[in-house]
Write a protein that holds these residues in place. Sequence first.
Motif, short mmCIF file in Angstrom:
data_model
loop_
_atom_site.label_atom_id
_atom_site.label_comp_id
_atom_site.label_asym_id
_atom_site.label_seq_id
_atom_site.Cartn_x
_atom_site.Cartn_y
_atom_site.Cartn_z
N ARG A 87 89.05 41.64 114.20
CA ARG A 87 87.88 42.30 113.60
C ARG A 87 87.32 41.45 112.46
O ARG A 87 86.11 41.28 112.31
CB ARG A 87 88.25 43.69 113.08
N ARG A 88 88.22 40.90 111.65
CA ARG A 88 87.80 40.10 110.50
C ARG A 88 87.10 38.82 110.97
O ARG A 88 86.06 38.44 110.42
CB ARG A 88 89.02 39.76 109.64
N GLY A 111 83.23 37.71 110.35
CA GLY A 111 82.89 36.38 109.85
C GLY A 111 81.91 35.66 110.76
O GLY A 111 80.97 35.01 110.29
N LEU A 112 82.13 35.76 112.07
CA LEU A 112 81.21 35.15 113.02
C LEU A 112 79.81 35.75 112.90
O LEU A 112 78.81 35.04 113.00
CB LEU A 112 81.73 35.30 114.46
N ASP A 113 79.75 37.07 112.67
CA ASP A 113 78.46 37.73 112.51
C ASP A 113 77.71 37.23 111.28
O ASP A 113 76.49 37.29 111.23
CB ASP A 113 78.64 39.25 112.41
N ARG A 114 78.42 36.73 110.29
CA ARG A 114 77.80 36.24 109.05
C ARG A 114 77.21 34.84 109.22
O ARG A 114 76.45 34.39 108.36
CB ARG A 114 78.81 36.26 107.92
N ARG A 143 76.68 29.84 115.10
CA ARG A 143 77.66 30.64 115.87
C ARG A 143 77.70 30.15 117.31
O ARG A 143 78.77 29.96 117.88
CB ARG A 143 77.30 32.12 115.78
N ARG A 144 76.53 29.92 117.91
CA ARG A 144 76.49 29.44 119.30
C ARG A 144 77.17 28.08 119.42
O ARG A 144 77.92 27.83 120.37
CB ARG A 144 75.05 29.36 119.80
N CYS A 145 76.92 27.20 118.45
CA CYS A 145 77.54 25.86 118.48
C CYS A 145 79.07 25.98 118.39
O CYS A 145 79.80 25.33 119.15
CB CYS A 145 77.02 25.00 117.32
N ALA A 189 81.10 25.85 109.99
CA ALA A 189 81.49 27.17 110.49
C ALA A 189 83.00 27.36 110.40
O ALA A 189 83.48 28.42 109.97
CB ALA A 189 81.00 27.35 111.93
N LEU A 190 83.74 26.33 110.76
CA LEU A 190 85.20 26.42 110.68
C LEU A 190 85.67 26.56 109.23
O LEU A 190 86.57 27.34 108.94
CB LEU A 190 85.85 25.20 111.35
N LEU A 191 85.05 25.81 108.33
CA LEU A 191 85.39 25.90 106.92
C LEU A 191 85.08 27.30 106.38
O LEU A 191 85.89 27.91 105.70
CB LEU A 191 84.63 24.83 106.12
N PHE A 192 83.89 27.81 106.73
CA PHE A 192 83.52 29.15 106.30
C PHE A 192 84.52 30.19 106.80
O PHE A 192 84.98 31.05 106.06
CB PHE A 192 82.11 29.50 106.78
#
Length: 159
Positions: free
Chosen positions: A100-101, A105-108, A114-116, A148-151
């Motif tokens: 869920r978390r 995070g992906l939604d943010r 996100r697609r990449c 994205a991975l860092l975030f």
Amino acid sequence: MSSLSIMLRKVRAVLLRSGVAAQDADDLVHEAFVRLESYARKQEIRSQEAFLVTTAMNLGRDQARHRARVPVDSEEFDILSLADAAPLPEEQLLSQERLRRVGTGLDRLDPQTRRCLLAKRLDGLTAVQIAEREGLSVAAVEKRVARALLFLAQWMGES
């Protein structure tokens, strides 16, 4: 002592030297002898001792391969000794919470990032393929995935 018993002792000794357990050696010699007798009824055998040694060694290898594949003897198998491989309820809840978390995070992330990320990590696409699909440069795709991975790593660390 008869020549047959001497020959059988030699075969047993060869098996023992090759690493076969003493309790198995007698069974292998017996099985090799049974095969010798069966084969001798149909074909001529030049050397009974060579036939016995070769057959016993092959049977020993077959037995070792079988034991490597099936480590538990079916006669000694105790179903109650099996451990339940399913995760504990607490572990399931923690995994669901992590999912869920991550989803939050992906939604943010912005939609293109996100697609990449999902194309790279879930679909296994290369940066070149993603760049073509998204209309970006390869460097831009790599930067988006890295950011994205860092975030997400920071996002997950906040929980």
